[in-house]
Design a protein around this motif. Sequence first.
Motif, short mmCIF file in Angstrom:
data_model
loop_
_atom_site.label_atom_id
_atom_site.label_comp_id
_atom_site.label_asym_id
_atom_site.label_seq_id
_atom_site.Cartn_x
_atom_site.Cartn_y
_atom_site.Cartn_z
N GLY A 289 -71.58 -24.07 44.43
CA GLY A 289 -69.92 -23.89 44.42
C GLY A 289 -70.34 -23.96 42.71
O GLY A 289 -68.58 -23.94 42.44
N ILE A 290 -70.36 -25.03 41.67
CA ILE A 290 -70.01 -24.97 40.41
C ILE A 290 -70.08 -23.44 40.13
O ILE A 290 -69.39 -23.04 39.11
CB ILE A 290 -70.95 -25.45 39.52
N GLU A 291 -70.35 -22.55 40.26
CA GLU A 291 -70.16 -21.30 39.65
C GLU A 291 -69.18 -20.43 40.49
O GLU A 291 -68.98 -19.36 40.33
CB GLU A 291 -71.53 -20.43 40.17
N ARG A 292 -68.05 -20.93 41.21
CA ARG A 292 -66.88 -20.60 41.75
C ARG A 292 -65.71 -20.53 41.17
O ARG A 292 -64.65 -20.49 41.57
CB ARG A 292 -67.00 -20.98 43.28
N ALA A 293 -66.04 -21.31 40.09
CA ALA A 293 -65.19 -22.96 39.36
C ALA A 293 -64.05 -21.29 38.60
O ALA A 293 -64.70 -20.79 38.35
CB ALA A 293 -65.63 -23.71 38.84
N ASP A 294 -63.41 -22.03 38.81
CA ASP A 294 -62.16 -20.92 37.94
C ASP A 294 -62.27 -21.68 36.37
O ASP A 294 -62.04 -21.17 35.60
CB ASP A 294 -61.04 -21.21 38.30
N SER A 295 -62.46 -22.99 36.57
CA SER A 295 -63.09 -23.75 34.97
C SER A 295 -64.37 -24.64 35.15
O SER A 295 -63.75 -25.71 36.01
CB SER A 295 -61.34 -24.31 34.22
N ILE A 296 -64.46 -25.04 33.90
CA ILE A 296 -66.10 -26.24 33.96
C ILE A 296 -65.66 -26.86 32.59
O ILE A 296 -65.92 -25.97 31.66
CB ILE A 296 -67.12 -25.77 34.38
#
Length: 482
Positions: A289-296
């Motif tokens: 799901g981290i790959e779907r974030a707008d920012s990290i």
Amino acid sequence: MNDERDGHTLDPEDWGAFRSQSHRMLDDMLDYLEQLRTRPVWQPIPAERRTGFREPLPQQPTELNELHQRFMQEVLPYAVGNAHPGFMGWVHGGGTPVGMLAEMLAAGLNANLGGRDQMPIEVEKQVLHWVRELFGFPESASGLFVTGASLANFIALLVARTAALGETVRVDGLAEHRLVAYTSAGAHGCITQAMELAGIGSAALRLIPLNDQFQMDIAALEQAIANDRAAGSTPFFIAATSGTVDVGAIDDLDAIADLARRERLWLHIDGALGALGMLSPDIAPRLAGIERADSIAFDFHKWGQAPYDAGFILVRDGELHRRTFASPAAYLRRETRGIAAHSPWPCDFGPDLSRGFRALKVWFTLKTYGAAQLGEMISGTCALARYLAERVAATPELELLAPVALNVVCFRYRFPDSADSNRLNAELAVRLQEGGRVAPSTTTLHGTLAIRAAIVNHRTNRTDIDALIDSSLTCAAAMMRA
Ligand SMILES: *Cc1c(COP(=O)(O)O)cnc(C)c1O
């Protein structure tokens, strides 16, 4: 002074002598790193050391050799000790000798990475390229080094604010808009501070309750968003956490990404502690799901073992990121040739204009060790945390206080005087630190003071975990005898 030396140069008069002195300094630091285990993790600074260090602004020069000796005797022994394998407090990386050398090269070059056409910026862009690849972000994603995840989280919030209100927010401020943001009760305090700094105010941050795994409660999040919409506010930002600072819990990123998409909210992930778990084949699936974030936001100075400081912000929409920060200035004019070419520059993506060459130590670290070895090291810290949790569970005097999702273990000693347990466990943690063999820190979970061991350092091994258990038992026994 030699007449042939230029003006007021600060360079050495005798480069040969300076070279020998430099080699002695390098050797001392290599000795320090090689012999870390023979030292205490931490020791209190004697009062006379602290006061003896104070002096008026020096008017006259001092020999470098003398200052080197002062560093060795007065500073080095009294650091926090995060390089030491017995250090388990807070969330501190251990650093590496390779990172130290890269810092020396970067300092020697004295590059300013705010902008301009230079290869050091290409090194930073190479790291960005690897970061995009690691998190499955597109080529259009932007990113840059910052001091730490605190600043990275703040930058993400500002970009999300632009996404919600448009670029005019930079000029007009929030005006009548009532933006509301969401994070979990387990989130790091820097999210609250970011809301304050962004002028939105921490009262507009909803701290969503945790479930029994210390993850953000999704139903409660959904309800909070609905309540805020009903009240006429504008929900705009969710900060999920991959690896909470207290216990290392990973929010259900996929479920939160679904919700963020449905509700059209910005999904930011505070991955300070945990995002680099993507380097480990056994941890990466748990960050789905981290790959779907707008920012990290994340830190290379924690699990990445780069020397301090090396935070990073990655933003999916690079253009929006740029429009949040870029400002025209006559003295920062861009050209198509010459030193002022190759725009946009890093200063167009954050509040820093002058910036050091943080990228170099991370480039060296990733290249020297390779992603696979770093991933194994990260997995190894989680395996040690599970081993510690097993040892706590197998020791009747000790009690585990939270599930172990990553590399953080919270436990306490079961003192017979249970009414005084918080004070006694806090005292126990201090005595462990003063003992110099292992150094955990503490936190409070549901009102219970926990001794907290975050296994971040690549040097920590099973003997250190055993020492934490053994020292806890002997220290607690000594406290009860006293
Ligand atoms: C460490 C940490 C931060 C703060 O990062 P800095 O690099 O210290 O600014 C934020 N969030 C989490 C979850 C952390 O572990």
